[in-house]
Write an enzyme that holds these catalytic residues in place. Structure first.
Site, PDB file in Angstrom:
ATOM      1  N   TYR A 136      -1.279-115.660  13.515  1.00  0.00           N
ATOM      2  CA  TYR A 136      -1.125-116.211  14.866  1.00  0.00           C
ATOM      3  C   TYR A 136      -2.424-116.823  15.388  1.00  0.00           C
ATOM      4  CZ  TYR A 136       3.503-114.460  16.185  1.00  0.00           C
ATOM      5  OH  TYR A 136       4.842-114.247  16.306  1.00  0.00           O
ATOM      6  N   LYS A 186       2.914-106.744   3.062  1.00  0.00           N
ATOM      7  CA  LYS A 186       3.342-107.533   1.891  1.00  0.00           C
ATOM      8  C   LYS A 186       2.181-107.483   0.896  1.00  0.00           C
ATOM      9  CE  LYS A 186       6.193-110.331  -0.259  1.00  0.00           C
ATOM     10  NZ  LYS A 186       7.495-109.885  -0.804  1.00  0.00           N
ATOM     11  N   ASP A 218       9.939-107.343   3.095  1.00  0.00           N
ATOM     12  CA  ASP A 218      11.291-107.787   2.716  1.00  0.00           C
ATOM     13  C   ASP A 218      12.225-106.584   2.591  1.00  0.00           C
ATOM     14  OD1 ASP A 218       9.729-107.057   0.513  1.00  0.00           O
ATOM     15  OD2 ASP A 218      10.494-108.619  -0.815  1.00  0.00           O
ATOM     16  N   ASP A 242       6.942-109.356  14.873  1.00  0.00           N
ATOM     17  CA  ASP A 242       7.724-110.297  15.676  1.00  0.00           C
ATOM     18  C   ASP A 242       9.130-110.402  15.097  1.00  0.00           C
ATOM     19  OD1 ASP A 242       8.284-112.410  17.545  1.00  0.00           O
ATOM     20  OD2 ASP A 242       7.937-113.856  15.924  1.00  0.00           O
ATOM     21  N   ASP A 246      13.035-108.591  16.571  1.00  0.00           N
ATOM     22  CA  ASP A 246      14.260-109.326  16.917  1.00  0.00           C
ATOM     23  C   ASP A 246      15.425-108.773  16.107  1.00  0.00           C
ATOM     24  OD1 ASP A 246      12.844-111.157  18.610  1.00  0.00           O
ATOM     25  OD2 ASP A 246      14.162-112.798  17.984  1.00  0.00           O
TER      26      ASP A 246
HETATM   27  C1  IPM Z   1       7.494-112.638  21.187  1.00  0.00           C
HETATM   28  C2  IPM Z   1       7.555-114.141  21.045  1.00  0.00           C
HETATM   29  C3  IPM Z   1       6.146-114.711  20.965  1.00  0.00           C
HETATM   30  C4  IPM Z   1       5.522-114.209  19.673  1.00  0.00           C
HETATM   31  C5  IPM Z   1       6.038-116.249  21.037  1.00  0.00           C
HETATM   32  C6  IPM Z   1       6.725-116.811  22.236  1.00  0.00           C
HETATM   33  C7  IPM Z   1       4.608-116.688  21.028  1.00  0.00           C
HETATM   34  O1  IPM Z   1       8.348-114.511  19.961  1.00  0.00           O
HETATM   35  O2  IPM Z   1       6.855-112.150  22.125  1.00  0.00           O
HETATM   36  O3  IPM Z   1       8.118-111.935  20.384  1.00  0.00           O
HETATM   37  O4  IPM Z   1       5.729-114.803  18.598  1.00  0.00           O
HETATM   38  O5  IPM Z   1       4.802-113.221  19.744  1.00  0.00           O
HETATM   39 MN    MN Z   2       9.463-112.856  19.126  1.00  0.00          MN
END
Ligand code: IPM
Ligand code: MN
Ligand code: NAD
Length: 347
Positions: A136, A186, A218, A242, A246
């Site tokens: 990042y 990884k 993975d 990240d 999700d």
């Molecule tokens: C999160 C988002 C952010 C990240 C983006 C918007 C920069 O996806 O907070 O999970 O990748 O950290």
């Molecule tokens: Mn995110």
């Protein structure tokens, strides 16, 4: 108790409004909220996604309640002007390196998970995501090679102190829970991950009571849907954390449920849902505000040390969900404000 409220873009203002209603309903003596511009809306107003006045305002606060940033209109801007730079900038500027993303199946949501109910009901995990390093924040660019081809490049790196401090957060969290820490990397391919693993093993010596395991990312993505109940605390880097968070959100029903705390070495913290600005549903009152309401609970717990009030909010949310309060993301019909109302009634 000064809280900066940065609602941002898309559904950010819609979900933040509900979290603010919940905070105000607690009538906490001395609580003051300050609003600031951030993201695409701040770019449109001030020419920058993280204006100096916003940064100055948040520096005078004890904590930040953050909605979301991101606006398709801004996707063509130079990278440093894009809305996402606001959240990345806040994380870096304020030293918010430790991102806690808990995922637990709420009672009554067994059928809402993307997994079979018996698999989903075992989920009670915490992702500890490093937030100040990794690919990042490395050097990056798009360059033209000698033969005329364009090449995009990003640099992934972690210094040992960066790994050490997030490993400590992971071990301490595991110690306070079921005593299991899984470090996700990884290391079979990446040198950054090899160092990560070496340092996590060094730090483990300080925590003999915690059971440490290692998993390639993975496999972790696969195990998260095969048998998520095996995880207690997962500690991982910025990019993997990240993605896995999700994924974890759908294992418990919806991305509209997952809250987060971004913590520093000091007392400053930023609290936000893990989801984004959801341009596809923005402005229609359809967003689930529970992730942001639960983020406000984390704010009370971690930055203001108001454990009882944090638990009150969490209990109200759990009751609402158990009573069948659901938005479209969970197969229901309620809108953002109605979900907020349902939490307020139970509070
Ligand atoms: C999160 C988002 C952010 C990240 C983006 C918007 C920069 O996806 O907070 O999970 O990748 O950290
Ligand atoms: Mn995110
Ligand atoms: P997103 O999380 O915004 O949306 C993904 C999907 O989930 C969409 O279909 C959306 O409608 C749905 N969704 C998200 N939150 C929801 C909620 N509370 N209730 C119901 N449904 C919800 O991810 P994306 O579409 O990849 O990104 C959109 C924008 O948000 C991009 O600009 C991205 O960079 C940004 N983003 C910002 C943050 C942040 O501010 N921390 C986090 C993630 C993405």
């Amino acid at each position: 108790m000064k809280i900066a409220v940065l609602a941002g873009d898309g559904i950010g203002p819609e979900v933040t409004r509900e979290a603010v209603r919940v905070l105000e309903a607690l009538r906490l003596p001395g609580l003051v909220l300050f609003e600031g511009d951030v993201g695409g809306m701040a770019y449109k107003r001030h020419g920058h996604p993280l204006p100096a006045e916003t940064l100055e305002m948040v520096r005078g606060c004890d904590a930040i309640l953050f909605g979301a940033v991101g606006d398709p209109d801004c996707d063509g801007l130079e990278r440093h002007l894009r809305p996402e730079q606001a959240i990345l900038g806040l994380r870096k500027e304020l030293g918010l390196f430790a991102n806690l993303r808990p995922a637990k199946l709420f009672k009554g949501l067994e059928d809402a998970s993307a997994l079979r109910p018996e698999v989903a009901s075992a989920i009670d995990l915490l992702i500890v995501r490093e937030l100040n390093g990794d690919v990042y924040f490395g050097e990056k660019g798009i360059r033209t090679l000698a033969d005329g081809r364009r090449q995009g490049w990003d640099t992934m790196s972690y210094a040992e102190d960066e790994v050490r401090r997030i490993a400590h957060v992971g071990f301490r969290a595991a110690k306070g829970r079921r005593g299991k820490l899984c470090s996700v990397d990884k290391a079979n391919v990446l040198e950054t991950s090899q160092l990560w693993r070496d340092v996590v093993i060094e730090v483990a010596k300080d925590y003999p009571e915690v059971e440490l395991s290692h998993m390639y990312v993975d496999n972790a993505a696969m195990q998260l849907v095969r048998n998520p109940g095996q995880f207690d605390v997962i500690v991982t880097g910025n990019l993997f954390g990240d993605i896995l968070s999700d994924q974890a959100s759908m294992c418990v029903g919806s991305i509209g449920l997952l809250a987060s705390a971004s913590l520093s070495e000091g007392t400053m913290g930023l609290y936000e849902p893990i989801h984004g600005s959801a341009p596809d549903i923005a402005g229609r009152g359809l967003a689930n505000p529970l992730a942001t309401i639960l983020s406000a609970a984390m704010l009370l717990r971690h930055s203001l040390h108001l454990e009882d009030e944090a638990t009150r909010i969490e209990t109200a949310v759990a009751k609402a969900l158990a009573d069948g309060v659901r938005g479209g993301d969970l197969g229901g019909t309620l809108g953002t404000t109605a979900i907020g109302d349902a939490v307020l009634e139970r509070l």
